[in-house]
Design a protein around this motif. Structure first.
Motif, mmCIF file in Angstrom:
data_model
loop_
_atom_site.group_PDB
_atom_site.id
_atom_site.type_symbol
_atom_site.label_atom_id
_atom_site.label_comp_id
_atom_site.label_asym_id
_atom_site.label_seq_id
_atom_site.Cartn_x
_atom_site.Cartn_y
_atom_site.Cartn_z
ATOM 1 N N UNK A 14 1.985 1.120 16.917
ATOM 2 C CA UNK A 14 1.787 0.980 15.479
ATOM 3 C C UNK A 14 0.407 0.456 15.149
ATOM 4 N N UNK A 15 0.037 0.688 13.899
ATOM 5 C CA UNK A 15 -1.153 0.109 13.296
ATOM 6 C C UNK A 15 -0.833 -0.027 11.823
ATOM 7 N N UNK A 46 0.849 -1.184 0.000
ATOM 8 C CA UNK A 46 0.000 0.000 0.000
ATOM 9 C C UNK A 46 0.888 1.237 0.000
ATOM 10 N N UNK A 47 1.222 1.741 -1.168
ATOM 11 C CA UNK A 47 2.079 2.921 -1.254
ATOM 12 C C UNK A 47 1.275 4.213 -1.236
ATOM 13 N N UNK A 75 2.704 3.816 8.768
ATOM 14 C CA UNK A 75 3.492 4.603 9.708
ATOM 15 C C UNK A 75 3.237 4.195 11.153
ATOM 16 N N UNK A 76 4.217 4.479 11.993
ATOM 17 C CA UNK A 76 3.999 4.334 13.415
ATOM 18 C C UNK A 76 4.621 5.504 14.154
ATOM 19 N N UNK A 77 4.245 5.654 15.408
ATOM 20 C CA UNK A 77 4.611 6.814 16.207
ATOM 21 C C UNK A 77 5.561 6.391 17.313
ATOM 22 N N UNK A 97 6.420 0.655 8.272
ATOM 23 C CA UNK A 97 6.614 -0.749 7.933
ATOM 24 C C UNK A 97 6.609 -0.848 6.418
ATOM 25 N N UNK A 98 7.629 -1.467 5.876
ATOM 26 C CA UNK A 98 7.813 -1.566 4.436
ATOM 27 C C UNK A 98 6.754 -2.498 3.840
ATOM 28 N N UNK A 99 6.097 -2.048 2.762
ATOM 29 C CA UNK A 99 5.081 -2.870 2.093
ATOM 30 C C UNK A 99 5.648 -4.235 1.718
ATOM 31 N N UNK A 100 4.827 -5.250 1.860
ATOM 32 C CA UNK A 100 5.176 -6.644 1.544
ATOM 33 C C UNK A 100 6.295 -7.197 2.419
#
Length: 153
Positions: free
Chosen positions: A147-148, A88-89, A94-96, A113-116
């Protein structure tokens, strides 16, 4: 009727649409680690991760802390997230940071978190310009974050 089970998952009330069924719920722990080729021989002092997965959403928190390591530079990276993030680009995962020490950067830190994948990289936004946060040459490094993200099936 309050809830009903179907082949698609748990349905609430009079809803019978498969797309609205709760088809996955899970709680657990994971062990975050520092990652990338820039760092090795890590002396961990804390490695803690906890998550809740509801459907395809993963919520959680983690802390990874060390008192020493070999290597520096590269992008600070956290490995070991419990599920692979979807590709999902349009809206990155993102996380805090609640706490981040031992790193040198200018601006507001964030991670994504990097996609895939099941790892994240640390970045700083300085007035609209994003730069990678590198590992320091020595010393204690510590991150606490929540994170989410959207997980693949």
């Amino acid at each position: 009727q309050i809830a009903a089970f179907s082949i698609d998952g748990l349905l609430f009330g009079s809803d019978s649409a498969a797309a609205n069924a709760l088809d996955d719920y899970e709680e657990g722990t994971f062990t975050p680690t520092w990652g990338s080729a820039a760092i090795s021989s890590v002396n961990y002092s804390i490695q803690f991760g906890k998550y809740t997965k509801i459907g395809n959403r993963v919520f959680g928190l983690f802390r990874v802390s060390s008192t020493g390591h070999t290597g520096s530079g590269g992008v600070a990276q956290i490995n070991g997230f419990p599920f692979t993030a979807v590709n999902n680009t349009s809206a990155y995962h993102h996380f805090i940071f609640g706490h981040m020490t031992g790193f040198s950067y200018t601006g507001s830190p964030y991670g994504y978190i990097i996609s895939n994948n099941t790892y994240a990289q640390c970045v700083a936004n300085n007035n609209g310009s994003n730069t990678s946060i590198p590992y320091p040459t020595s010393g204690n490094i510590d991150i606490i974050a929540s994170f989410m993200y959207e997980a693949g099936t």
